[in-house]
Design a protein around this motif. Structure first.
Motif, mmCIF file in Angstrom:
data_model
loop_
_atom_site.group_PDB
_atom_site.id
_atom_site.type_symbol
_atom_site.label_atom_id
_atom_site.label_comp_id
_atom_site.label_asym_id
_atom_site.label_seq_id
_atom_site.Cartn_x
_atom_site.Cartn_y
_atom_site.Cartn_z
ATOM 1 N N GLU A 61 0.830 -1.209 0.000
ATOM 2 C CA GLU A 61 0.000 0.000 0.000
ATOM 3 C C GLU A 61 0.860 1.253 0.000
ATOM 4 O OE1 GLU A 61 -2.937 2.435 3.014
ATOM 5 O OE2 GLU A 61 -2.934 0.243 3.145
ATOM 6 N N ARG A 105 0.886 4.057 -2.921
ATOM 7 C CA ARG A 105 0.549 5.443 -2.576
ATOM 8 C C ARG A 105 1.673 6.395 -2.960
ATOM 9 N NH1 ARG A 105 -2.084 5.094 3.448
ATOM 10 N NH2 ARG A 105 -1.482 7.296 3.439
ATOM 11 N N SER A 129 -7.854 -1.132 3.922
ATOM 12 C CA SER A 129 -6.962 -0.175 4.572
ATOM 13 C C SER A 129 -7.072 1.202 3.932
ATOM 14 C CB SER A 129 -5.518 -0.680 4.515
ATOM 15 O OG SER A 129 -4.622 0.272 5.060
ATOM 16 N N LEU A 130 -7.106 1.247 2.619
ATOM 17 C CA LEU A 130 -7.257 2.529 1.924
ATOM 18 C C LEU A 130 -8.592 3.175 2.259
ATOM 19 C CD1 LEU A 130 -5.801 1.470 -1.551
ATOM 20 C CD2 LEU A 130 -4.786 3.136 0.020
ATOM 21 N N ASP A 131 -9.653 2.369 2.326
ATOM 22 C CA ASP A 131 -10.977 2.898 2.680
ATOM 23 C C ASP A 131 -10.964 3.503 4.077
ATOM 24 O OD1 ASP A 131 -12.045 2.191 0.262
ATOM 25 O OD2 ASP A 131 -12.994 0.340 0.974
ATOM 26 N N LEU A 150 -6.486 10.434 3.781
ATOM 27 C CA LEU A 150 -6.174 10.182 2.377
ATOM 28 C C LEU A 150 -7.347 10.636 1.524
ATOM 29 C CD1 LEU A 150 -3.797 8.742 0.835
ATOM 30 C CD2 LEU A 150 -5.226 6.687 0.827
ATOM 31 N N ALA A 181 -6.520 7.277 -3.074
ATOM 32 C CA ALA A 181 -6.715 5.864 -2.734
ATOM 33 C C ALA A 181 -7.072 5.054 -3.973
ATOM 34 C CB ALA A 181 -7.805 5.730 -1.681
ATOM 35 N N ALA A 185 -4.006 4.623 -6.106
ATOM 36 C CA ALA A 185 -3.056 3.681 -5.513
ATOM 37 C C ALA A 185 -3.461 2.244 -5.816
ATOM 38 C CB ALA A 185 -2.964 3.905 -4.008
ATOM 39 N N LEU A 186 -4.733 1.933 -5.647
ATOM 40 C CA LEU A 186 -5.200 0.569 -5.907
ATOM 41 C C LEU A 186 -5.049 0.211 -7.390
ATOM 42 C CD1 LEU A 186 -6.327 -1.773 -4.251
ATOM 43 C CD2 LEU A 186 -8.633 -0.995 -4.844
#
Length: 289
Positions: A22, A26, A51-53, A61, A66, A69-70
């Motif tokens: 992650e 990011r 985790s991003l959520d 963030l 996010a 990044a995904l």
């Protein structure tokens, strides 16, 4: 972005591996996460997405960041998909045979002879992993801390073979690309942090084991009496009691000092599957929901 490092691979998509991946995504890096099979790879993707959520919900963030990044991440069940990586970080189970097997495989798969093979081990000798390859000068320890997106520290651990160029590359990667703070350690079991932390945790386990104080009182004592953000047994539960036991065994094997020996209670809890937060029960009980 760290000069020369734009394509990163992470082997292992568990709590630590997902966090490392992650952070890389990011930071704008092309990131491939490899798990044992496609089912585990999908679980790793779900772990990173969750985790991003959370980071978005907590205002840490931007939603677009996010999402981007995904989108930079690929999740796979094949080590062969790491062939073009410039840096691969191994983050599999804290087991010497498993880690050695990964490094031997990566040595054959990763095509660029200048690529860096790093390990997130918390206690195992870097030299042992490096000697499983034909490029020990390109093998280094990059020990992140849990949760990786939150804690700012990375230990950089060099073996007797690790080259100055490898060290400089990963230090620049950790600081300039990921925004972490580094400390340097020689290649000794436990490195800096765990060599200090594990005896403290084991002392708390022995205190609970002897009936001297309850787990709750031990943790409250250190939180309110010493201003620790988390008591030692809560911290052991967060790390995972199996991981604490594994690091303890590595330290004891290397130094043969009683303070590093895993207490019987810790060993029995691991055998019983009472591994801490991830299992719902350790020295404390947790809501798995």
């Amino acid at each position: 972005m760290s000069a020369g490092i734009g394509r990163v691979g992470v082997v292992g998509g568990g709590q630590m591996g997902a966090g490392i991946a992650e952070m890389c995504a990011r930071a704008g890096l092309d990131t491939v996460v490899c798990e044992v099979d496609t089912v585990a790879a999908r679980a790793a993707r779900d772990r990173v997405a969750a985790s991003l959520d959370r980071a978005v919900r907590r205002g840490r963030l931007e939603e677009a960041t996010a999402r981007d990044a995904l989108a930079r991440m690929v999740f796979t069940g094949s080590l062969d998909d790491l062939a073009d990586r410039q840096l691969v970080v191994e983050a599999v189970i804290e087991n010497p045979e498993a880690k050695t097997e990964v490094f031997a495989a990566l040595d054959k798969i990763v095509e660029d002879p200048a690529a860096v093979l790093a390990t997130n081990t918390s206690s195992l000798p870097i030299m042992r992993l490096g000697m499983a390859t034909a490029r020990a000068d390109r093998v280094v320890g990059l020990h992140f801390f849990n949760p990786v997106p939150v804690l700012p520290l990375v230990e950089v651990v060099t073996s007797l073979h690790t080259s100055a160029g490898t060290t400089a590359a990963v230090e620049d990667f950790a600081t300039r690309t990921l925004g972490k703070t580094i400390i340097r350690s020689k290649d000794r079991a436990g490195f800096v942090v765990n060599a200090l932390l594990i005896p403290y945790l084991l002392s708390a386990v022995r205190m609970a084991e002897s009936g001297f104080a309850t787990a709750a009182d031990i943790d409250t004592g250190m939180e309110l009496g010493c201003a620790h953000p988390m008591g030692p047994l809560k911290l052991a539960d967060l790390i995972g009691l199996d991981t604490v036991a594994s690091i303890s065994e590595s330290l004891f094997d290397e130094f043969r000092q009683p303070l590093y020996a895993p207490p019987p209670l810790l060993q029995r809890m691991v055998e019983a599957g009472l591994l801490g937060r991830k299992a719902g029960r350790g020295f404390h009980t947790y809501d798995q929901g």
